[in-house]
Design a protein around this motif. Structure first.
Motif, mmCIF file in Angstrom:
data_model
loop_
_atom_site.group_PDB
_atom_site.id
_atom_site.type_symbol
_atom_site.label_atom_id
_atom_site.label_comp_id
_atom_site.label_asym_id
_atom_site.label_seq_id
_atom_site.Cartn_x
_atom_site.Cartn_y
_atom_site.Cartn_z
ATOM 1 N N VAL A 19 19.319 19.626 -79.089
ATOM 2 C CA VAL A 19 20.118 20.501 -79.684
ATOM 3 C C VAL A 19 19.133 22.031 -79.890
ATOM 4 N N ALA A 20 17.953 21.783 -80.447
ATOM 5 C CA ALA A 20 17.100 22.799 -80.427
ATOM 6 C C ALA A 20 16.634 23.504 -79.253
ATOM 7 N N GLU A 21 16.580 22.702 -78.274
ATOM 8 C CA GLU A 21 16.156 23.336 -76.538
ATOM 9 C C GLU A 21 17.424 24.009 -76.277
ATOM 10 N N PHE A 22 18.818 23.431 -76.488
ATOM 11 C CA PHE A 22 19.956 24.345 -76.377
ATOM 12 C C PHE A 22 20.048 25.436 -76.944
ATOM 13 N N LEU A 23 19.838 25.709 -78.080
ATOM 14 C CA LEU A 23 20.083 26.814 -78.883
ATOM 15 C C LEU A 23 18.969 27.707 -78.976
ATOM 16 N N GLY A 24 17.570 27.219 -78.575
ATOM 17 C CA GLY A 24 16.706 28.110 -78.131
ATOM 18 C C GLY A 24 15.909 28.350 -79.668
ATOM 19 N N ILE A 25 15.822 27.244 -80.262
ATOM 20 C CA ILE A 25 15.423 27.333 -82.057
ATOM 21 C C ILE A 25 14.300 26.154 -81.896
ATOM 22 N N GLY A 26 13.574 26.069 -82.996
ATOM 23 C CA GLY A 26 12.754 25.017 -83.273
ATOM 24 C C GLY A 26 13.545 24.010 -83.794
#
Length: 215
Positions: A19-26
């Protein structure tokens, strides 16, 4: 229904890292949103739903407070995790039921119910479905039958067989999809694995299933 990132993620079979990688967040920010420390932004919710589809109906919410409906027999519903996959950080604490579900014909032999997360048991037990369960106290399983097998750290929904040396359970998935390209081409998305008898804390027999399209 209020958007719950944690339930959404597990229904879609995603890890916090994915999820973090998809959203570009930590990943820590994803964890904070799931714990309620940071509200999930509306644009984030829209982006996730656009990519993965909306969250599925919460059956417990539909059935809570129903104690004398239909046949009159109800069973407790626990919003605990039953993973139809292996990449899940399970929460194994015992919890109180969050509602009740009418037994009816689909769950007539069930003692309680839980929700399934993940897609490894598709099409028979898709993510978001609710399964009826009862405690299994026999000394021998029926090979090829679906059980929930619980260890100290995880709770899996799998079709069980005995290992060749008769010292472990072979855990098989109903989803036989394979990778189409890349370094894992031709390999199963959900390969079988074994759980030694001594690691099994509890066995539950699956006695019924309510899929979303039945509601």
């Amino acid at each position: 229904m209020k958007f719950d990132l944690r339930i959404f993620r597990k229904q879609k079979g995603l890890t916090q890292k994915q999820v973090a990688e998809f959203l570009g967040i930590g990943q820590s920010f994803v964890s904070q949103m799931e714990r309620g420390k940071d509200a999930t932004p509306k644009e984030t919710i829209a982006k996730l739903i656009d990519k993965f589809g909306d969250i599925q109906v919460d059956i417990a919410e539909l059935n809570e407070s129903k104690t004398t409906i239909g046949s009159g027999r109800v069973i407790p519903y626990y919003d605990a995790e039953v993973a139809a996959g292996t990449e899940y950080g399970m929460e194994m604490m015992q919890t109180a039921p969050v509602g009740v579900i009418e037994i009816g014909g689909l769950l007539k032999d069930s003692e309680f119910a839980m929700r399934v997360y993940g897609n490894s048991m598709v099409p028979n037990y898709p993510a978001g479905c609710v399964i009826g369960l009862r405690q299994y106290n026999e000394h021998f399983i029926e090979p090829g039958t679906v059980y929930v097998i619980e260890t100290e750290e995880n709770r899996f929904l799998k079709r069980l067989y005995y290992s060749k040396d008769k010292k472990a359970f072979r855990c098989m998935s109903d989803n036989h999809m394979k990778h189409e390209n890349g370094p894992m081409e031709g390999e199963y998305f959900y390969p079988e694995f074994e759980i030694p008898f001594e690691d099994v804390r509890r066995l539950l027999r699956v006695t019924g299933v309510i899929k979303r399209n039945i509601l």
